[in-house]
Write a protein that holds these residues in place. Structure first.
Motif, PDB file in Angstrom:
ATOM      1  N   LEU A 137       0.702  -1.304   0.032  1.00 33.67           N
ATOM      2  CA  LEU A 137      -0.008  -0.210  -0.036  1.00 33.67           C
ATOM      3  C   LEU A 137       0.438   1.255   0.179  1.00 33.67           C
ATOM      4  O   LEU A 137       0.393   2.529  -0.418  1.00 33.67           O
ATOM      5  N   LYS A 138       2.302   1.169   0.183  1.00 38.04           N
ATOM      6  CA  LYS A 138       2.881   2.258   0.828  1.00 38.04           C
ATOM      7  C   LYS A 138       3.280   3.269  -1.124  1.00 38.04           C
ATOM      8  O   LYS A 138       3.260   3.860  -0.925  1.00 38.04           O
ATOM      9  N   PHE A 139       3.072   2.542  -1.855  1.00 38.70           N
ATOM     10  CA  PHE A 139       3.379   2.061  -3.520  1.00 38.70           C
ATOM     11  C   PHE A 139       1.718   2.380  -4.135  1.00 38.70           C
ATOM     12  O   PHE A 139       2.308   2.177  -5.872  1.00 38.70           O
ATOM     13  N   VAL A 140       0.978   2.112  -3.456  1.00 38.36           N
ATOM     14  CA  VAL A 140      -0.906   1.854  -4.461  1.00 38.36           C
ATOM     15  C   VAL A 140      -1.073   3.166  -4.379  1.00 38.36           C
ATOM     16  O   VAL A 140      -1.730   3.667  -3.461  1.00 38.36           O
ATOM     17  N   GLY A 141      -1.704   3.969  -5.320  1.00 41.55           N
ATOM     18  CA  GLY A 141      -2.604   5.365  -4.917  1.00 41.55           C
ATOM     19  C   GLY A 141      -1.860   6.059  -6.228  1.00 41.55           C
ATOM     20  O   GLY A 141      -0.657   6.375  -6.528  1.00 41.55           O
ATOM     21  N   PHE A 142      -2.401   6.699  -6.787  1.00 45.50           N
ATOM     22  CA  PHE A 142      -2.476   7.427  -7.969  1.00 45.50           C
ATOM     23  C   PHE A 142      -2.081   9.295  -7.686  1.00 45.50           C
ATOM     24  O   PHE A 142      -1.033   9.688  -9.051  1.00 45.50           O
ATOM     25  N   GLN A 143      -2.051   9.896  -6.680  1.00 45.48           N
ATOM     26  CA  GLN A 143      -1.396  10.467  -5.724  1.00 45.48           C
ATOM     27  C   GLN A 143       0.046  10.330  -6.641  1.00 45.48           C
ATOM     28  O   GLN A 143       0.877  11.861  -6.615  1.00 45.48           O
ATOM     29  N   TYR A 144       0.859   9.359  -6.537  1.00 42.02           N
ATOM     30  CA  TYR A 144       1.986   9.314  -6.563  1.00 42.02           C
ATOM     31  C   TYR A 144       2.047   9.426  -7.730  1.00 42.02           C
ATOM     32  O   TYR A 144       3.774   8.799  -8.156  1.00 42.02           O
ATOM     33  N   VAL A 145       1.355   8.975  -8.900  1.00 41.05           N
ATOM     34  CA  VAL A 145       1.798   9.016 -10.478  1.00 41.05           C
ATOM     35  C   VAL A 145       1.751  10.386 -11.457  1.00 41.05           C
ATOM     36  O   VAL A 145       0.538  10.892 -10.822  1.00 41.05           O
ATOM     37  N   TYR A 146       2.292  11.377 -11.868  1.00 44.51           N
ATOM     38  CA  TYR A 146       2.126  12.375 -12.922  1.00 44.51           C
ATOM     39  C   TYR A 146       2.218  12.227 -14.422  1.00 44.51           C
ATOM     40  O   TYR A 146       3.059  11.400 -13.992  1.00 44.51           O
ATOM     41  N   LEU A 147       1.504  12.563 -14.905  1.00 45.60           N
ATOM     42  CA  LEU A 147       1.430  12.511 -16.628  1.00 45.60           C
ATOM     43  C   LEU A 147       2.493  14.087 -17.362  1.00 45.60           C
ATOM     44  O   LEU A 147       1.904  15.151 -17.242  1.00 45.60           O
ATOM     45  N   ASP A 148       3.434  13.936 -18.280  1.00 48.41           N
ATOM     46  CA  ASP A 148       3.752  14.992 -17.962  1.00 48.41           C
ATOM     47  C   ASP A 148       3.375  14.921 -19.560  1.00 48.41           C
ATOM     48  O   ASP A 148       4.100  14.989 -20.711  1.00 48.41           O
ATOM     49  N   GLU A 149       2.465  15.930 -20.339  1.00 40.83           N
ATOM     50  CA  GLU A 149       2.316  15.526 -21.171  1.00 40.83           C
ATOM     51  C   GLU A 149       3.026  16.509 -22.247  1.00 40.83           C
ATOM     52  O   GLU A 149       2.964  16.327 -23.736  1.00 40.83           O
TER      53      GLU A 149
END
Length: 336
Positions: A137-149
């Motif tokens: 769970l420490k590395f599950v979560g959409f807040q931890y990824v970012y799309l640089d368009e």
């Protein structure tokens, strides 16, 4: 007289150039395997477009399949320096939107949890301990990824984060094929990928398309199929999700479904057996159906009612039988 004949011949030739093709249309049927499931596609056209359809599906596989080691999503998961394509961008942005709509019940970073419970690329094994779940769970979560368009890249706060588009790819595939058929002038078609459907117009019989909502029956083999309800539609994007086929009983005899709540790390345990969602696109319907299965009946209905472009049909376990619950716009969406 000779000049007159020449003018007539020239005019006739010019007319042939501007006249539209009079090729007769007929219904074609293409089928095959993709994303670990089947596809059935029916469409009215002047030619068989199976090669182009396969090319579109291959393009999706090369972008979003976690089983294709060379795909863009697999390379993102390996932390390669890779640029994402337009297919990936649409998937990511739709997933992000549904994650927000569902308060995190839908999350494409949930793959490691699904694998730990034996429903992904990892074989079924022992029930994970609380410590193992907490570690993941420490590395599950959409807040931890970012799309640089601007640079066409994905940034991850933790290199262990893994993206999995499996809960969104079938509906998205329906959109991609439907859009291609429409671009070729098709007005009547049905695209079915693993039970997710995008259709328009009418069938070869000149009638509405007939779609069946499957009755939830405990059957891990997938060989038993009964229809709960048949709907007749002209234009619809529809997807279903359920807990009644992919499950197992752990060593303690507890039933474990394949729908894992990314917020808790555990398979869901509620009375909602299946969710069928109609939305403005196949990809959105697919994601929302998965979110419904995580949320359960009451919260799923609440989410759908707050979502302007969606409606749902839920089948809930009730004693020894089942009952149906639908959102307020369901009948309007499936009878328009």
């Amino acid at each position: 007289m000779k000049q007159k004949r020449t003018l007539i011949a020239f005019a006739a030739a010019a007319l042939l150039l501007v006249m539209p093709s009079c090729e007769k249309k007929k219904y074609y049927y293409n089928e095959g395997l993709v994303f670990g499931t089947y596809y059935n596609i029916r469409y009215e056209a002047t030619r068989d477009m199976e090669p182009e359809i396969k090319a579109e599906l291959a393009r999706m596989d090369e972008s979003l399949s976690i089983y294709n080691k060379k795909s863009i999503i697999s390379r993102v998961n390996r932390n390669d320096d890779v640029q994402v394509d337009s297919l990936f961008v649409v998937m990511f942005k739709t997933a992000e939107e549904v994650t927000k709509l569902s308060d995190g019940a839908f999350d494409i970073t949930c793959g490691p949890l699904v694998n730990e419970w034996g429903f992904g690329t990892k074989e079924k094994g022992h029930t994970p301990t609380q410590h193992q779940i907490d570690s993941i769970l420490k590395f599950v979560g959409f807040q931890y990824v970012y799309l640089d368009e601007e640079n066409h890249r994905v940034a991850k706060m933790d290199t262990r984060i893994q993206l999995d588009a499996s809960a969104i790819a079938k509906g998205y595939g329906c959109d991609v094929i439907a859009n291609y058929l429409a671009s070729q002038g098709c007005e009547n078609y049905l695209v079915d990928i693993g039970g997710e459907v995008v259709c328009k117009g009418h069938s070869s019989k000149g009638a509405k398309w007939r779609l069946g909502i499957t009755k939830p029956i405990d059957d891990p083999t997938g060989e038993i199929e009964e229809i709960e309800e048949i709907i007749e539609v002209n234009d619809v994007c529809i997807a279903s999700s359920g807990n009644y086929r992919r499950f197992y009983y752990d060593d303690g005899g507890e039933r474990r479904s394949h729908t894992v709540d990314p917020r808790t790390g555990y398979p869901v345990n509620h009375s909602l057996l299946s969710a069928t969602v109609v939305a403005k696109s196949g990809i959105r319907a697919d994601a929302l159906a998965t979110a419904c299965m995580v949320l359960g009946e009451e919260k799923a209905l609440d989410m759908i009612e707050k979502t302007e472009d969606a409606s749902c049909h839920l089948i809930i376990a009730d004693g020894d039988g089942t009952r149906i619950s639908v959102s307020s716009r369901w009948m309007a969406d499936v009878t328009e």
